[in-house]
Enzyme design. Structure first.
Site, PDB file in Angstrom:
ATOM      1  N   GLU A  95       0.842  -1.203  -0.028  1.00 50.20           N
ATOM      2  CA  GLU A  95       0.072  -0.258  -0.075  1.00 50.20           C
ATOM      3  C   GLU A  95       0.741   1.141   0.040  1.00 50.20           C
ATOM      4  O   GLU A  95       0.551   2.334  -0.685  1.00 50.20           O
ATOM      5  CB  GLU A  95      -0.840  -0.063   1.259  1.00 50.20           C
ATOM      6  CG  GLU A  95      -1.914   1.055   1.116  1.00 50.20           C
ATOM      7  CD  GLU A  95      -2.917   0.963   2.157  1.00 50.20           C
ATOM      8  OE1 GLU A  95      -2.959  -0.026   3.038  1.00 50.20           O
ATOM      9  OE2 GLU A  95      -4.061   1.977   2.242  1.00 50.20           O
ATOM     10  N   ASP A  96       1.926   1.198   0.854  1.00 49.38           N
ATOM     11  CA  ASP A  96       2.686   2.578   1.047  1.00 49.38           C
ATOM     12  C   ASP A  96       3.941   2.674   0.259  1.00 49.38           C
ATOM     13  O   ASP A  96       4.637   3.679   0.202  1.00 49.38           O
ATOM     14  CB  ASP A  96       2.992   2.765   2.545  1.00 49.38           C
ATOM     15  CG  ASP A  96       1.701   2.783   3.442  1.00 49.38           C
ATOM     16  OD1 ASP A  96       0.783   3.097   2.759  1.00 49.38           O
ATOM     17  OD2 ASP A  96       1.695   2.692   4.715  1.00 49.38           O
TER      18      ASP A  96
END
Ligand code: MN
Length: 741
Positions: A95-96
Site C-alpha cells: 500500500e505505502d
C-alpha cells in the site's frame, strides 16, 4: 530536514531496529519449522526495512518499528505462526511503498501474497467519509470468509496503532478510537482475545473519556498496596490447602480488572470507585491432563468454598457450556475476609491459553472435527456474509448484533444445544436450525406448549418448530427477530419476493405496451411512476402486479409516440385515505358492507392479524379489534381478553365474519384422554389421516395407571371440519374426553 532518512551512520537507530528484530526472532523461534522459515523471515524483514527506509511514523520513529511491532504482537500476544509474522512484516509495503504484490508472490509464495493483498484492500480508514468507512468495515468482515489471518493481523495492526495513538492529532485520535470500540474490540472479544480486547477498550477510553480514565488509573495505583495485601491474605489458606492435594499442579494469583470494566461497573451500578468491590479477580490455573481438567476445576471450587462462602447466584460453569468464542472456565464469587465479595476464576492451562489467545489456541487444541462453539459462530458469520446484496450499513448493524449479544442456551427436541443471542424468539431459533425452517415457520412448541413465532425464548427452553409449506415471511417478522442471521435471511427473502413481484408487473406492463404500440424506456417508466405518485419504477411494477394499478387505465391517448403526455392527476382516492387516521379508514370501508370479511374475495379487505391469545380459526365466532399500532386484531368472542376489550373499548370493536375458503390450513390442538388400550392410538390416527385426510402435525400420549392423556396437533380449514372430526373421534370406544385447546 525534519525527518532524516535511516542511514548506516545513524548508529543509534540501527541498534534500536536490530534490538526489536532480535526480540521478534526470539519469540518466533519455537514456531520456526525449518531453515527455509528462517530465511523467509529474514527476507521479509529486509524487504520491509528497505521499502520503508525513507518513511517515519508520526512519533518520529523509523517506520519499520511499526511492522516489527505488529509482527511481534501476532506471535507473542496472539500465538500465530511464522506465515502470519511474515505477512505482518509486509502488511504496509504494497500500500505505502513501491513493492508490488507480484514481487511478494515471487519471493514468498501464493498464500503470503493473498494475505498481504487482503490487508492492502482494507486500507486505513482515517480520512474517509462515513459511507466509505462502512464499506471498509464490510471488507474487513468479509475477510472472515477467506483467510482468518487477514483479520487477525488487522487486529494486531490496530492494537499497535492504538498503543502509539498519542502522536496523532486530536481529531484522528477520536476517529481511530471510536472505530476501535465500534468494531475491533468486539471482534477481538468474539475471537477470544480477552487481553487484547481489554487493552483496546482501555486505550479507547483513554482518548474518548480521558478525565475518568485518568481518575480510575490514579485510584487503582494508589490502592495497589492495600490490594496486594488483601490478595495475599485471601490466597494464603487456599494455596496451602490445594498444595496438600498431591496430584494437583496449580498457580494462583490476583489480577486487576481493566479500567474500562471498572468504569462500566461504576456506571451500571451508579457507584463510586471506592464502592466497586471487584477491582481484581483471583485466578487459579491448573496444570491438569485434558481428561481430568473438569473434575480438577470442581475440586478446587470445592476447596475454595470450604474457606469462603459462595454467592449461589454468581456461579458460572463455562466448562460444561463454553461461550460462543470458545471461552471455558469456572467462575464463582465468594465472601472474602472483611466481608468483601471476591471473584474467583478457575481454569486449566489449556483453557487459559484459549482465554488469552483465543482463535489460534483454539486450533491448537482442536481435536479431530468436533464442532466447537467458535466454529459454530464463524459458520454463522459466514452465512450472514454470504448474503450478497444487503445494504452496507444494515449489514454492519446485523453483524455487530452478533458481536455484542449475550447468549442464551436453547435445546432442540432431540436435546441438542443451540446458542442464540439473548432476546431471541422462536423465529430466531427456527432460522438458527435451518433457513428453510425459518422461512416456513408458523409457530413453535416451547417446553411442549404451543406459542406464536414471536414468542421470546428463555435460557434452557426446549423448542420444537412447527412449519407449513404455505408460510411466507412478511415485514413484521423483522420486528420479531434479534439474531443477525434471521434478520439477513428474512430481508433477502422479502427482497426476493419484491423482485418476483416486480418481474410479474413488468411482464403485464409489457403486454399492455405492446397492445398500445408504445415502446418502453426507462424515461417513460420513470414518468409513469411519477404519474402514479410512486417512489420508484420497482414500486410501479409492484403495484401493477398486485393490481393496485390496473393497466387498462393506460390508454393510447396518454401517449405521444413513446412519451407520456397526460398531465391529469390520477385518482387520489387511495392517497387521501392514507392520510385519514386508521380508525376512520376502517369505518369508511366498513360503512359500505357493514362488516369485516376475512379471507374473502374482497380484495380491498383491510389488513388484519389473528390475536395470539386465542388463535381463532375459520368458523369460530370472532370480532375485530382496532389496535393503536398493530392494525386490526381478530379475537374469538370467547377469548379471555374479549370482555375487557368489549367493555372498555366498545367503539373500537368491528363486526367480523368469515368467508368460505379452503386455501389455508390452521393449526389447532385437541386434548384427549381415555382408557389405555393398544388399539386406541391406531383408531385415532386412522380417522384423522385416512378417513378425513386431515394433516396431522403431531400426537403425543402419556399413560399412567391405565389412563392416557394426550395432545394432537393438526391442520384444519375451519370449525365445521373440526366439529365433524371431533364427533367421529367421540365414537371411539375408550376415548372419554376430547376438547379443543
Ligand atoms: Mn499498519
Amino acid at each position: 530536514m525534519e525527518n532524516p532518512v535511516l542511514t548506516p551512520d545513524n548508529e543509534q537507530e540501527k541498534k534500536e531496529i536490530l534490538k526489536h528484530y532480535r526480540h521478534l526472532l526470539r519469540v518466533v523461534k519455537p514456531r520456526l519449522n525449518s531453515e527455509e522459515d528462517r530465511r523467509l523471515l529474514r527476507k521479509a524483514f529486509e524487504l520491509s526495512l528497505n521499502a520503508h527506509k525513507n518513511m517515519r511514523r508520526k512519533s518520529g520513529d523509523p517506520y519499520i518499528l511499526h511492522p516489527l511491532a505488529v509482527a511481534t504482537i501476532t506471535v507473542e500476544e496472539m500465538g500465530l505462526g511464522v506465515t502470519s509474522v511474515i505477512c505482518a512484516l509486509l502488511h504496509d509495503t504494497v500500500e505505502d511503498t513501491e513493492v508490488s504484490l507480484d514481487e511478494i508472490r515471487k519471493d514468498f509464495g501464493d498464500s503470503v501474497a493473498k494475505i498481504v493483498d487482503g490487508l492492502t484492500k482494507i486500507s486505513e480508514v482515517f480520512d474517509l467519509k462515513s459511507s466509505q468507512q462502512a464499506e471498509n468495515f464490510r471488507k474487513l468482515i468479509f475477510s472472515l470468509t477467506d483467510d482468518m489471518r487477514v483479520i487477525l493481523i488487522k487486529i494486531a495492526d490496530r492494537l499497535h496503532n492504538m498503543r502509539t495513538l498519542e502522536h496523532m492529532p486530536r481529531n484522528k485520535q477520536l476517529k481511530i478510537a471510536s472505530e476501535t470500540s465500534f468494531l475491533y474490540a468486539p471482534l477481538a472479544h468474539r475471537l477470544g482475545f480477552y487481553a487484547i480486547k481489554s487493552e483496546l477498550e482501555d486505550l479507547t477510553m483513554k482518548y474518548t473519556e480521558t478525565d475518568i480514565y485518568r481518575l480510575i488509573a490514579n485510584k487503582l495505583n494508589e490502592s495497589k498496596r492495600e490490594r496486594a495485601k488483601y490478595i495475599n491474605e485471601f490466597i494464603k489458606p487456599i494455596e496451602e490447602r490445594i498444595a496438600k492435594e498431591k496430584d494437583l499442579k496449580f498457580r494462583i494469583f490476583g489480577r486487576p480488572k481493566s479500567i474500562n470494566s471498572i468504569w462500566n461497573k461504576m456506571k451500571n451500578q451508579g457507584v463510586e470507585f471506592e464502592q466497586v468491590y471487584d477491582l481484581f479477580a483471583i485466578r487459579v490455573i491448573l496444570d491438569s491432563p485434558h481428561e481430568r481438567e473438569k473434575a480438577d476445576c470442581w475440586k478446587v471450587y470445592s476447596i475454595i468454598t470450604d474457606f469462603f462462602r459462595p454467592n449461589p447466584r454468581r456461579l458460572r460453569d463455562w466448562i460444561s457450556n463454553p461461550k460462543a468464542n470458545g471461552y471455558e472456565a469456572l467462575h464463582t464469587t465468594v465472601m472474602g475476609p472483611g466481608g468483601r465479595w471476591v471473584e474467583v476464576q478457575i481454569r486449566s492451562d489449556r483453557m487459559d491459553e484459549i482465554a488469552e489467545k483465543g482463535y489460534a489456541a483454539h486450533f491448537k487444541y482442536k481435536e479431530g472435527t468436533t464442532d466447537t462453539a467458535l466454529d459454530e459462530w464463524l459458520m454463522k458469520m459466514r452465512e450472514i456474509i454470504k448474503n450478497p446484496d444487503s445494504n452496507t450499513l444494515d449489514f454492519i448493524d446485523d453483524f455487530r448484533l452478533n458481536l455484542f449479544s449475550q447468549e442464551i442456551y436453547i435445546f432442540t427436541p432431540k436435546g441438542q444445544l443451540k446458542r442464540l443471542p439473548a432476546g431471541s424468539t422462536a423465529l430466531d431459533f427456527a432460522f438458527d436450525v435451518h433457513t428453510d425452517i425459518g422461512l416456513s415457520c408458523i409457530g413453535a412448541k416451547v417446553n411442549h406448549k404451543l406459542v406464536p413465532l414471536s414468542h421470546k425464548l428463555n435460557n434452557g427452553d426446549q423448542v420444537e418448530i412447527i412449519t407449513s409449506k404455505k408460510q411466507k415471511p412478511n415485514e413484521d417478522w423483522l420486528n420479531y427477530v434479534v439474531s443477525g442471521k434471521a434478520k439477513s435471511k428474512i430481508k433477502s427473502a422479502l427482497k426476493e419476493d419484491q423482485k418476483m413481484l416486480a418481474a410479474e408487473g413488468k411482464e403485464i406492463l409489457e403486454r399492455r405496451f405492446k397492445a398500445l404500440k408504445v415502446n418502453s424506456s426507462s424515461a417513460l417508466l420513470n414518468d409513469l411512476a411519477a404519474y402514479f405518485k410512486l417512489d420508484s419504477v420497482m414500486d410501479f411494477y409492484g403495484s401493477v402486479a398486485t393490481k393496485k394499478i390496473d393497466t387498462k387505465t393506460l390508454t393510447r391517448e396518454m401517449f405521444d409516440g413513446d412519451k407520456l403526455i397526460v398531465v391529469k392527476e390520477p385518482e387520489k382516492k387511495e392517497q387521501q385515505q392514507k392520510e385519514e387516521n386508521f380508525e376512520e379508514a376502517v369505518r369508511n370501508t366498513l360503512n359500505k358492507n357493514a362488516e369485516l370479511l376475512i379471507f374473502g374475495d374482497n380484495k380491498e379487505k383491510l389488513d388484519y392479524k389473528f390475536a395470539p391469545c386465542c388463535n381463532p380459526i375459520p368458523g369460530d365466532d370472532v370480532f375485530g379489534f382496532i389496535t393503536i399500532n398493530e392494525g386490526i386484531k381478530i379475537h374469538k368472542t370467547n377469548c379471555p381478553n374479549a370482555t375487557q376489550l368489549m367493555s372498555n373499548y366498545g367503539y373500537r370493536i368491528i363486526k367480523t365474519r368469515w368467508t368460505k375458503q379452503h386455501e389455508i390450513a390452521f393449526l389447532t390442538e385437541l386434548k384427549i384422554s381415555g382408557i389405555d388400550d393398544i388399539g386406541v392410538m391406531n383408531k385415532i390416527t386412522n380417522i384423522i389421516s385416512s378417513d378425513m385426510k386431515i394433516n396431522m402435525r403431531s400426537i403425543s400420549l402419556d399413560t399412567k395407571d391405565g389412563i392416557f392423556e394426550g395432545t394432537i396437533t393438526l391442520f384444519v380449514h375451519d370449525t365445521a371440519q373440526l366439529d365433524v372430526l371431533i364427533n367421529r373421534l367421540k365414537s371411539i370406544e375408550g376415548l372419554l374426553s376430547i376438547s379443543r385447546q
